[in-house]
Design an enzyme around this catalytic site. Structure first.
Site, mmCIF file in Angstrom:
data_model
loop_
_atom_site.group_PDB
_atom_site.id
_atom_site.type_symbol
_atom_site.label_atom_id
_atom_site.label_comp_id
_atom_site.label_asym_id
_atom_site.label_seq_id
_atom_site.Cartn_x
_atom_site.Cartn_y
_atom_site.Cartn_z
ATOM 1 C CB ALA A 131 -1.601 3.451 9.436
ATOM 2 N N GLY A 136 -3.611 1.683 4.561
ATOM 3 C CA GLY A 136 -2.303 1.117 4.247
ATOM 4 C C GLY A 136 -2.382 -0.290 3.711
ATOM 5 C CD GLU A 153 -1.792 4.048 1.196
ATOM 6 O OE1 GLU A 153 -1.536 5.194 0.780
ATOM 7 O OE2 GLU A 153 -1.769 3.745 2.408
ATOM 8 C CD GLU A 210 -5.937 6.176 3.807
ATOM 9 O OE1 GLU A 210 -4.990 5.396 3.616
ATOM 10 O OE2 GLU A 210 -6.939 6.237 3.066
#
Length: 258
Positions: free
Chosen positions: A64, A109, A112, A132
């Site tokens: 992100a 991300g 993911e 994270e």
């Protein structure tokens, strides 16, 4: 699109996240463009398989956009997570096979997004992880849910709680990626797989993916019942009639997706 490149070649679409100067990080605009692209591809009957990759040689998606995260509040954070989860659900349930061509770092991300794809082909130089925890947060785009379904609870705990990165070879060994290929051949291999999938009957492909994805959340007996219902839909398709007819006539089938 500003942060994506979308190219179509026959029945295959190649979607490239195009922020190489930011290692293709997923800011709000990129997430929204990814949503729009998935909806566009879902309704494009000419496209039967999709390859997703990152621009440049360093990153698939680095994660992100940290600058956006740093100013978040509990309310905005929840909205951010739900928005990302919605978009990645669109990827997972596109109704067409998606192939993550992981050309570099797939972190946070990015990991993911790759996990939401049907297949994950990794360059031998790629690294994956959910780091994270080192920012004081947890995965928010489905990582805590898709990761244990792919690699098991203990390995997911290891990756999420330590935040460590895994090389492509380890990712293959634990089931996080489908295949590892030389970096120079990554897109060729991804395209070859996409071409092979695009030649399959679209109706049966979608129903098979629905059966596997849906069945994972069900007890075995309920999953088998789901399979039987979807099998019945496949039997009723024109593709089934064409496939069986071509088999009996000893010729290559021509599937229409009907």
């Amino acid at each position: 699109y500003e942060n994506l490149l979308l190219a179509r070649d026959g029945a295959v679409a190649v979607l490239t996240l195009n922020r190489p100067e930011k290692l293709n990080a997923l800011n709000a605009r990129t997430i929204d463009e990814l949503r729009r692209a998935m909806l566009e591809l879902r309704h494009d009957e000419a496209v039967r398989a999709v390859v997703i990759t990152g621009a440049g040689e360093k990153a698939f998606v680095a994660g992100a956009d940290i600058a956006e995260l740093a100013s978040g509040t509990p309310v905005s954070g929840r909205e951010l997570a739900l928005r990302g989860q919605h978009v990645f659900d669109l990827v997972e349930h596109l109704g067409k096979p998606t192939i993550a061509a992981i050309n570099g770092g797939a972190l946070g991300g990015g990991c993911e997004l790759a996990m939401a794809c049907t297949f994950r082909l990794a360059a031998d130089t790629a690294r994956l992880g959910q780091p994270e925890i080192d920012l004081g947060i947890i995965p928010g785009y489905g990582g805590t849910q898709r990761l244990p379904r792919l690699v098991g609870r203990d390995r997911a705990m290891d990756l999420v709680l330590t935040g460590r990165h895994v090389a492509a070879a380890e990712a293959l060994a634990i089931g996080l990626v489908t295949r590892v290929v030389p970096a120079a051949r990554l897109m060729d291999e991804a395209r070859a797989l996409a071409d092979a999938l695009a030649a399959k009957p679209p109706v049966a492909l979608k129903l098979a993916m629905d059966a596997i994805n849906g069945g994972l959340a069900l007890p075995l007996a309920d999953g088998c019942a789901l399979e039987a219902s979807l099998f019945a839909l496949a039997i009723a398709s024109d593709d089934m009639k064409e496939g069986t007819r071509a088999f009996l006539e000893k010729r290559k089938p021509v599937f229409t997706g009907r």
